[in-house]
Design a protein around this motif. Structure first.
Motif, PDB file in Angstrom:
ATOM      1  N   VAL A 107     -12.420  27.479 -12.859  1.00 52.65           N
ATOM      2  CA  VAL A 107     -12.599  27.159 -11.446  1.00 52.65           C
ATOM      3  C   VAL A 107     -13.267  25.794 -11.324  1.00 52.65           C
ATOM      4  N   ALA A 108     -12.712  24.923 -10.512  1.00 52.78           N
ATOM      5  CA  ALA A 108     -13.339  23.624 -10.236  1.00 52.78           C
ATOM      6  C   ALA A 108     -14.082  23.704  -8.910  1.00 52.78           C
ATOM      7  N   ILE A 109     -15.344  23.278  -8.931  1.00 56.84           N
ATOM      8  CA  ILE A 109     -16.124  23.233  -7.690  1.00 56.84           C
ATOM      9  C   ILE A 109     -16.453  21.781  -7.382  1.00 56.84           C
ATOM     10  N   VAL A 110     -15.965  21.311  -6.232  1.00 53.15           N
ATOM     11  CA  VAL A 110     -16.267  19.929  -5.831  1.00 53.15           C
ATOM     12  C   VAL A 110     -16.961  19.938  -4.474  1.00 53.15           C
ATOM     13  N   MET A 111     -17.780  18.913  -4.251  1.00 56.95           N
ATOM     14  CA  MET A 111     -18.484  18.824  -2.957  1.00 56.95           C
ATOM     15  C   MET A 111     -18.577  17.353  -2.570  1.00 56.95           C
ATOM     16  N   GLY A 112     -18.768  17.104  -1.283  1.00 50.80           N
ATOM     17  CA  GLY A 112     -18.723  15.740  -0.780  1.00 50.80           C
ATOM     18  C   GLY A 112     -19.948  14.906  -1.097  1.00 50.80           C
ATOM     19  N   SER A 113     -21.072  15.573  -1.395  1.00 55.63           N
ATOM     20  CA  SER A 113     -22.319  14.823  -1.541  1.00 55.63           C
ATOM     21  C   SER A 113     -23.351  15.680  -2.271  1.00 55.63           C
ATOM     22  N   THR A 114     -24.284  15.052  -2.959  1.00 58.07           N
ATOM     23  CA  THR A 114     -25.330  15.833  -3.640  1.00 58.07           C
ATOM     24  C   THR A 114     -26.126  16.679  -2.659  1.00 58.07           C
ATOM     25  N   SER A 115     -26.170  16.270  -1.399  1.00 62.57           N
ATOM     26  CA  SER A 115     -26.903  17.073  -0.409  1.00 62.57           C
ATOM     27  C   SER A 115     -26.263  18.439  -0.192  1.00 62.57           C
ATOM     28  N   ASP A 116     -25.006  18.611  -0.625  1.00 59.83           N
ATOM     29  CA  ASP A 116     -24.344  19.914  -0.503  1.00 59.83           C
ATOM     30  C   ASP A 116     -24.695  20.832  -1.669  1.00 59.83           C
ATOM     31  N   LEU A 117     -25.372  20.301  -2.694  1.00 62.56           N
ATOM     32  CA  LEU A 117     -25.593  21.053  -3.934  1.00 62.56           C
ATOM     33  C   LEU A 117     -26.382  22.346  -3.732  1.00 62.56           C
ATOM     34  N   PRO A 118     -27.494  22.328  -2.961  1.00 56.09           N
ATOM     35  CA  PRO A 118     -28.249  23.584  -2.807  1.00 56.09           C
ATOM     36  C   PRO A 118     -27.383  24.726  -2.287  1.00 56.09           C
ATOM     37  N   VAL A 119     -26.445  24.415  -1.395  1.00 54.53           N
ATOM     38  CA  VAL A 119     -25.537  25.450  -0.912  1.00 54.53           C
ATOM     39  C   VAL A 119     -24.506  25.807  -1.984  1.00 54.53           C
ATOM     40  N   MET A 120     -23.895  24.784  -2.579  1.00 52.50           N
ATOM     41  CA  MET A 120     -22.747  25.025  -3.464  1.00 52.50           C
ATOM     42  C   MET A 120     -23.141  25.663  -4.791  1.00 52.50           C
ATOM     43  N   GLU A 121     -24.390  25.541  -5.168  1.00 51.74           N
ATOM     44  CA  GLU A 121     -24.827  26.134  -6.449  1.00 51.74           C
ATOM     45  C   GLU A 121     -24.656  27.653  -6.468  1.00 51.74           C
ATOM     46  N   GLU A 122     -24.675  28.265  -5.298  1.00 51.99           N
ATOM     47  CA  GLU A 122     -24.495  29.722  -5.261  1.00 51.99           C
ATOM     48  C   GLU A 122     -23.112  30.127  -5.788  1.00 51.99           C
ATOM     49  N   ALA A 123     -22.130  29.244  -5.604  1.00 46.61           N
ATOM     50  CA  ALA A 123     -20.795  29.534  -6.141  1.00 46.61           C
ATOM     51  C   ALA A 123     -20.821  29.479  -7.658  1.00 46.61           C
ATOM     52  N   VAL A 124     -21.543  28.493  -8.190  1.00 46.91           N
ATOM     53  CA  VAL A 124     -21.657  28.370  -9.647  1.00 46.91           C
ATOM     54  C   VAL A 124     -22.315  29.620 -10.224  1.00 46.91           C
ATOM     55  N   THR A 125     -23.439  30.002  -9.618  1.00 49.23           N
ATOM     56  CA  THR A 125     -24.218  31.139 -10.128  1.00 49.23           C
ATOM     57  C   THR A 125     -23.383  32.410 -10.199  1.00 49.23           C
ATOM     58  N   ILE A 126     -22.703  32.739  -9.104  1.00 48.57           N
ATOM     59  CA  ILE A 126     -21.962  34.008  -9.082  1.00 48.57           C
ATOM     60  C   ILE A 126     -20.786  33.971 -10.058  1.00 48.57           C
ATOM     61  N   LEU A 127     -20.127  32.796 -10.171  1.00 47.78           N
ATOM     62  CA  LEU A 127     -18.994  32.718 -11.093  1.00 47.78           C
ATOM     63  C   LEU A 127     -19.473  32.866 -12.537  1.00 47.78           C
ATOM     64  N   LYS A 128     -20.631  32.290 -12.845  1.00 48.60           N
ATOM     65  CA  LYS A 128     -21.170  32.457 -14.210  1.00 48.60           C
ATOM     66  C   LYS A 128     -21.534  33.916 -14.462  1.00 48.60           C
ATOM     67  N   GLU A 129     -22.035  34.602 -13.422  1.00 50.02           N
ATOM     68  CA  GLU A 129     -22.300  36.047 -13.571  1.00 50.02           C
ATOM     69  C   GLU A 129     -21.035  36.816 -13.944  1.00 50.02           C
ATOM     70  N   PHE A 130     -19.905  36.345 -13.404  1.00 54.40           N
ATOM     71  CA  PHE A 130     -18.626  36.977 -13.735  1.00 54.40           C
ATOM     72  C   PHE A 130     -18.075  36.479 -15.079  1.00 54.40           C
ATOM     73  N   GLY A 131     -18.797  35.543 -15.724  1.00 59.68           N
ATOM     74  CA  GLY A 131     -18.324  35.003 -16.993  1.00 59.68           C
ATOM     75  C   GLY A 131     -17.133  34.082 -16.860  1.00 59.68           C
ATOM     76  N   ILE A 132     -16.956  33.506 -15.688  1.00 59.81           N
ATOM     77  CA  ILE A 132     -15.811  32.621 -15.454  1.00 59.81           C
ATOM     78  C   ILE A 132     -16.243  31.171 -15.650  1.00 59.81           C
ATOM     79  N   GLU A 133     -15.401  30.394 -16.334  1.00 60.28           N
ATOM     80  CA  GLU A 133     -15.726  29.006 -16.622  1.00 60.28           C
ATOM     81  C   GLU A 133     -15.657  28.141 -15.353  1.00 60.28           C
ATOM     82  N   VAL A 134     -16.684  27.317 -15.162  1.00 57.83           N
ATOM     83  CA  VAL A 134     -16.773  26.513 -13.946  1.00 57.83           C
ATOM     84  C   VAL A 134     -17.036  25.060 -14.292  1.00 57.83           C
ATOM     85  N   ASP A 135     -16.359  24.135 -13.618  1.00 53.54           N
ATOM     86  CA  ASP A 135     -16.725  22.717 -13.678  1.00 53.54           C
ATOM     87  C   ASP A 135     -17.140  22.275 -12.294  1.00 53.54           C
TER      88      ASP A 135
END
Lengths: 163, 163, 163, 163, 163, 163, 163, 163
Positions: free
Chosen positions: H4-32
C-alpha cells in the motif's frame, strides 16, 4: 409504569447522555443504560432492539455521533417510540452529520430527534411520553415546567435589581 | 384511548400534514386537525396549547415552515409530548430554517422532531407513543412494520425476476 | 421621546445583550432590560409584548439563541418594530439556528434582524428608528458615524507611520 | 409624515421588491422607488444615500441579490434606518450569499435584515418604524395584524368544516 | 513597474493581510498599505478607488471580514484588477459571510477572490498579474514555484529517512 | 498584446464558459478555447499548462464543476495568473463543491476565483489584468464600466416613469 | 474472479444504481442486484451482509438516500470492502443527509464513499478493487481510462474546429 | 501480497495520516509513505501515480486538506483503487472544502472517500481491498472486527457495573 432504556454508541457519548439519566431519575422514572454500537456490536443491537418491548421498556433513548446509525437502526427493530440524541463527537462535522443521520429517517420508521447534545430534553420527552398515559407523571411534568418558569422569574428579578 | 391533535401554521402546510391524518386513521386513532398560527393567532395558540391535555389529547403534532415557531411554542405551553414536522414551505431556505427552528429547542422544552416534510412519520410516532401504554396499538405498530417489510421483499422479488 | 425595551431569553445572553444597553445609554436613550423566555415564561411573554406600546416603549430589542423564538413571538404580539439579535449560545450550531429562527419570519410579521451577536448594532438601529422622527437623535446618529470615521482615519495614520 | 424610499440593485429585483410598494400603499404611506446599483452606479449610490434624510425620507428599504452590497453601503452613508431585503436572484447560491452579505454588517453600521425575498415584511417594518412615533400608523399596524388573525381563523373554520 | 495597493477594512485584519506585504516585498514589488473601511470611511473608499490607477497602482488587494463589501466596492470604482481576501474575523460565521460577500459579485464587476485568510496567495497573484507583462517578475514567479517544489522534496526525504 | 487561453473540463461547461469568449472578443482581445480535463486528459493538462506562457498567453481562464481540479492544477503548472470559474454542473451540490475546490488553494498556488457560473466576469477580469499594463485596454475597461452605469440609469428612468 | 453485489434501500434508487450494473457488465464482471432496506428489512440486511463473503462476493456496492444507513450497516456486518453511493432521493436535503450518513463512519468500519448519485463510479471502483489482484481487469481499467481520454480529445477537436 | 502506498500533500498532514500506517502495520501489510503535493510537485505526482501499479502497489491512500486535489489527480493517473482522506487542515473551512474536493469526482474517475481525518479507516479499507482476494488478510479483517466488538462489550460491562 414503563422503564426507559438509554443506549449510546460509545463510552465517549456518556458525558452527554448522562443528562438524560439524571433528569429521568429526578422524575422517579426507572432507567437502564447500556452501550450498543450499531457498527461494532450489530448482534447486540438486534437482540436489544427486538426484545426491548418485551423486557419492560416503554421508551428508548439512543445517542450517537458522526454517521449516527444507532437511533435509526433501533427504530427499525422495535415498535416502541425511539428518541434520538445527535452527539457532537470529536470527529463530527460541527454536529451536522449526527443531526442529519438521525433526523432524516425514511417514511415508516420515525426517530423523535432532539437538539444537538440535547440528552436532557430526550429525558424530559421520555417522561412526557410516559406521562401521556400516566396522570402522576403528567403532573410531574407540569410541576417541572412550573419550576423552569420560576427560575427565569427569579433571574429576571436579580437582573432588574442590578440596574 | 387518547386522541391526537394535529395543528399547522397555514393552509399551505395541509398537503404535507395530511399524511399524518391518513396514517393515524389507518391505525384507527382519533385525530383532530386545526390551523393555529404562532405568529398570526397567538391567542389561539395559547388557548389550544394550555388546554390540550384537558381536552382529551395525548399527543400533539405541529407542522410549520420557515422560522417555524409553532411546535416549540406549543411545547412551551403543554405538558404533552409534541411532535414537530419541519415543512419545506415556498419561502424556506431548502428547509434548513424549518428544521433548525424546530429541532434546536433549549433545555427543558423538547420537541420530537421528524424529517423534513415527514408528516407520515409524525403520525406513526404518535401511534408509537400511544402504543407504549396500549397493547392493541403496539400490536398494530408491529403489524405495520411487518407490512413495510413485505412490501420491500415483494419489490425485491420483482427486481430480481427482471434481471 | 420613546423608551427602548431590551429582552432576552436567558441570563446567559446578557454578556452579548449588554452592548445594546451601553450604546443606547451613550445616546442618552432610556432603556429597560428584562429576561423573558418564550419557552419557559410564555405568559410573561404575552403580557410584556401585548402591552409594550402602552407602556411607553417605541422599539423592542429581543435577543435569543438556538431555536430562537423570542423575537418572532414578541413581534407577533406587538405593533412596535422588533429588532432581533441572534445569539451564538453554547448549544447553538455555529449560530445558524439562531439566525434562521429569527430572520425567516413569515409574511406579515417582520423581525429586523442584525448580525450574529450584533447587540451593539441593535442598539444603534433602535436609535436610528427613534431618530427617524426625532431631529436631536438623528443628529446624534450623524455625530456617531462621524466618530467611527475618525477612529478609522486615526488607525490608518498609525499604520502608515509604522511602515 | 415621513416618506419611504425603496431602492434595488437591478430591474430583475422588481418582482420581489414590488411587494414592499404594495403593502406601504395599502398603509397610505408615500413611497419613492428607484434603481441604484452599488456596483454599477456608485456615484448615484452616494448622492442618494447622503441626501435621503434631507429629502424627506424617514426610512430606506434596499433590496439586492448575490454579493448584495447595496443595503450595507446605503447604511454606511445615511443616518436613517435601512431595511435590507436579500433577494434570491438567479445567480445566487440558494440565497445564502444575499442573506450573509446583508445581515453580517460590522459594529456601528446596522442593516435591519428581513427574510429572503421578504419585501412585504420590509414594507410592514417600515410602517412599524413610522408608527413608533405616529399614532395613526400604529393603529393601522394594529388593524393589519387583526386582519391577519381573522384570515387564519377563517381558513381554520373552512378546514374543520371539511373534515 | 506598477505598484500594488493593499487596503483592509480594519486594523484587526492586519495580522492576516501582512502576509501579502511580506511576499510582495520578497518579490521586490513596491507596496502601499492603508486602512479603508467601506462602511466607516465611504468617502475615503471613493477617493482611493477612483484614483488608484492614476496614482501608479497596477493591482489592488482588498481584505475584509463579515459582510465584506470593501473588495467589491473598490472593484466598482476602479478599472484595475482587484484581488479580494476573505478574512475570518471574530464576528464571522466560520468565514462563509466573508467568502460569499466577496466572491458572488454580479456580472460586470469581478473580484479575484482567494482562499479564506489567503493574503499570501493574494500577494503571489498580484505578482503573477504584474508578471504577465513583465518578464523579470515572471521569472521570479517561476523561481518561487521551483523553491516550493524543493521544500516539498526535502521534507519528503526527511520523512522517508525516518521510517 | 497577450492572448487569453480559456480551458474547461468538459463540453458541458461550454454554455457557461462561452460568456468569457464573448466579452473578451468585445474587448478585441485574442482568445483560444480548448477542452482540457484534469481527470481524463492529465497529460494534455501538463503540456498545455507548462507551455502556456511560452505560447503567447498572458492569462488563463479555467472552468470546471464538481470536484473542480482543473483551475488549481493549471495554476500549479504555470507562472501565469489563472482565473477559476466554478461551474454549477448537473452533478454538483448546488455549486458548493465547485466553489470550494477552486477557491481554497493552499499557500503558494493562487487561483483568482470568480462567482459561480461567473464566466463573463472571468473575461472582464482577464481584460483588467491585461489592462493593468496596457493603456488601451485599461481605457476600454473604463468605457465598459461607463456603459454599465448608463444601462442602470436608463432602466431607472423607465421604472420611475412607469410609476 | 469475484462477483459484485449491488444492494439499494428502495426501488426508487434503481434509476441511479443501474449505472453501476451497466458499467460492471461492460467490464464483464458478474453482478447480483437486490433491494435490502436497513430500516424495513433489517433481518435480510443481516443475512445478506454476514454471508456475502461466503457467497462468492468480493465487493459490495450499497446505495441509499436520506438518513442512509444501509452502506454503513452492511459494512458493520461484512469483512468485504463496501462502496457507498449517496442517492439524492426526493426527501433528501440536497443530498447532504445522504452524503454525511454514509461518509462519516466511525473508526473501525470504513465505507468507500463516492460522489452524490455516483453509481457509475462505484462500479468502476469495484472493478479497480478486483483489478488490484487481477491483471486482466487491471488492463481493462487501463483501457477504459484510455477511452475516456480519447472522448475528451475528440470533443476538444470538434470545439476547436467550430471556432 | 500487494503493498500500500500512502501519500499526503504536506508534512502537516502526517499526524492524521500516520494512523493509516499504524493500522496497516498491525495487519502486517507492507506500507510506503511519501509526500507528494499536487500543487507544488506536479511532476512527482505524475511519476508516482503513473508507475504505482508497476512498482508493486495494489492500493493507494492519498490524504490532503483544503482544495484537496491530490487524491483525485492520483486517481486520474493510475488504474489502482485510490482511497482519499479529507484532512481538516488549519486553513480548511471546517473540513467541507477537503471533503467536497475529494468526494465529488466526475464520472469515470472514482476516489474511495472516507470520513474527515479518517486515515485509520483508510488503512482498514486498504486491508479489506487486499483481503477481497487474499484469504489470510480477509481472516485478519474478521478477527479485527471481532476485537472491536469485544472492546465495546467490555466497556458496556464497566458502565453497567458502575450504576
Amino acid at each position: 409504569m414503563g422503564k426507559v432504556a438509554i443506549v449510546m454508541g460509545s463510552t465517549s457519548d456518556l458525558p452527554v447522555m448522562e443528562e438524560a439519566v439524571t433528569i429521568l431519575k429526578e422524575f422517579g422514572i426507572e432507567v437502564d443504560i447500556d452501550i450498543v454500537s450499531a457498527h461494532r456490536t450489530p448482534d447486540k443491537l438486534f437482540d436489544f432492539s427486538k426484545n426491548a418491548h418485551k423486557n419492560g421498556y416503554s421508551v428508548i433513548i439512543a445517542g450517537a455521533g458522526g454517521a449516527a446509525h444507532l437511533p435509526g437502526m433501533v427504530a427499525s427493530l422495535t415498535p416502541l417510540p425511539v428518541i434520538g440524541v445527535p452527539v457532537k463527537s470529536s470527529n463530527s462535522i460541527d454536529g451536522w452529520d449526527s443531526i442529519l443521520s438521525i433526523l432524516q429517517m425514511p417514511g415508516g420508521v420515525p426517530v423523535a430527534t432532539v437538539a444537538l447534545n440535547g440528552a436532557k430534553n430526550a429525558g424530559i420527552l421520555a417522561a412526557q411520553i410516559l406521562g401521556s398515559a400516566d396522570k402522576a407523571i403528567l403532573n410531574q411534568v407540569i410541576a417541572y415546567k412550573e419550576s423552569l418558569k420560576e427560575k427565569v422569574i427569579r433571574s429576571a428579578k436579580v437582573l432588574r435589581s442590578k440596574k
